[in-house]
Design an enzyme around this catalytic site. Sequence first.
Site, mmCIF file in Angstrom:
data_model
loop_
_atom_site.group_PDB
_atom_site.id
_atom_site.type_symbol
_atom_site.label_atom_id
_atom_site.label_comp_id
_atom_site.label_asym_id
_atom_site.label_seq_id
_atom_site.Cartn_x
_atom_site.Cartn_y
_atom_site.Cartn_z
ATOM 1 N N TYR A 283 0.869 -1.171 0.000
ATOM 2 C CA TYR A 283 0.000 0.000 0.000
ATOM 3 C C TYR A 283 0.904 1.219 0.000
ATOM 4 O O TYR A 283 1.625 1.447 0.976
ATOM 5 C CB TYR A 283 -0.900 -0.002 1.240
ATOM 6 C CG TYR A 283 -2.003 1.035 1.211
ATOM 7 C CD1 TYR A 283 -3.261 0.719 0.706
ATOM 8 C CD2 TYR A 283 -1.789 2.327 1.669
ATOM 9 C CE1 TYR A 283 -4.279 1.662 0.665
ATOM 10 C CE2 TYR A 283 -2.800 3.282 1.626
ATOM 11 C CZ TYR A 283 -4.039 2.938 1.134
ATOM 12 O OH TYR A 283 -5.049 3.882 1.091
ATOM 13 N N TYR A 375 -10.671 -1.973 5.603
ATOM 14 C CA TYR A 375 -10.182 -0.605 5.817
ATOM 15 C C TYR A 375 -10.026 -0.284 7.306
ATOM 16 O O TYR A 375 -9.232 0.547 7.695
ATOM 17 C CB TYR A 375 -11.141 0.411 5.189
ATOM 18 C CG TYR A 375 -11.099 0.490 3.678
ATOM 19 C CD1 TYR A 375 -10.278 -0.351 2.917
ATOM 20 C CD2 TYR A 375 -11.879 1.424 2.995
ATOM 21 C CE1 TYR A 375 -10.246 -0.262 1.529
ATOM 22 C CE2 TYR A 375 -11.857 1.519 1.607
ATOM 23 C CZ TYR A 375 -11.049 0.672 0.886
ATOM 24 O OH TYR A 375 -11.029 0.765 -0.478
#
Length: 413
Positions: A283, A375
């Site tokens: 990420y 998330y």
Amino acid sequence: MMDVFPPNFSSTIAWCVPCLVSLDTLQELSRKEKLTCKSIGITKRNLNNYEVEYLCDYKVVKDMEYYLVKWKGWPDSTNTWEPLQNLKCPLLLQQFFNDKRNYLSQVQKGKAVTLKENHSSLQPAIAEYIVRKAKQRIALQRWQDELNRRKNHKGMIFVENTVDLEGPPLDFYYINEYRPAPGISLVNEATFGCSCTDCFFEKCCPAEAGVLLAYNKNQQIKIPPGTPIYECNSRCQCGPDCPNRIVQKGTQYSLCIFRTSNGCGWGVKTLVKIKRMTFVMEYVGEVITSEEAERRGQLYDNKGITYLFDLDYESDEFTVDAARYGNVSHFVNHSCDPNLQVFNVFIDNLDTRLPRIALFSTRTIRAGEELTFDYQMKGSGDISSDSIDHSPAKKRVRTVCRCGAVTCRGYLN
Ligand SMILES: [Zn+2]
Ligand SMILES: [Zn+2]
Ligand SMILES: [Zn+2]
Ligand SMILES: [Zn+2]
């Protein structure tokens, strides 16, 4: 800036064109000015070549079928009607029919519209849709090429939209690694390197950091979520085949950014089978201070907020913002029952305030399956201590979750 040379001129004439103009536009300009230029593929031989780029429209005149042709490297104003027998592009013809059929099936969903085949001309709305679809296909192909030029890992990136007319995102820039905001420095040089002859069996970099080696012999992660990964770095004596160099080699799997049909925008699916507990992607994004993240959180809409990833491994000084700068992970959707899990990774940067974030598979993922991560599990891997809850900016609005999992918590934040 580029130079193009008129074929019959001995002297050099420099032509100036805007830097970021597309190859197609350059070819169009070049042909219009009757100039050859090797580096954009316009030579004396093909200066007057005509290649069908896509078909725009259809009509029947005196029992003859005609298609309106957009020529590759030529502007729309030079489109011409060509009789069917002159066209040697079966795939583009097929595309034309598919787009027409898709349009009609979409329209017919709403209301009963019967359209006679062999009509002497297409309805303008259909032709317009076909052209938009053709242009979208070209734009997505161009974006796909760009992503693959920019990425520095093995796995290929594909782009697919069979759902709507959405083109490439306008304000997104592909990066391979963290992009520190001004004032933030990422020290990319480790202070320690191992000198093992076999990093798998000896006291290696993880031991130096007081943790276990993260991987087994099959390159699968074997440590529990929440435990940091310390990989071998540029100071280590070991070579690229060291079993403790996984995340640093980048994504190995070919992935596809695709348009979801359930209203979740873009998503990412794998095109190959992914082994369980293996590294899938990192990420990445801009590294900003948490104060800056607060500020941006106030400005962003619900969607923008979901790109803010707090680096809360040991402190809460920094946040990764993947809204504008990111890699494929920017497009990975949330799920309350995800198939990817977040880990903190240290390689050349051993500053515990700035871990790298790696996503590993939690199970075997079939080819074609969408990739998701939670998330709310960003960083710590523990929902109860989730940093999102401490942030007033991000708390303001709640986003409804559409992951569809049995265990869905109902909200993204
Ligand atoms: Zn070692
Ligand atoms: Zn090492
Ligand atoms: Zn090593
Ligand atoms: Zn959910």
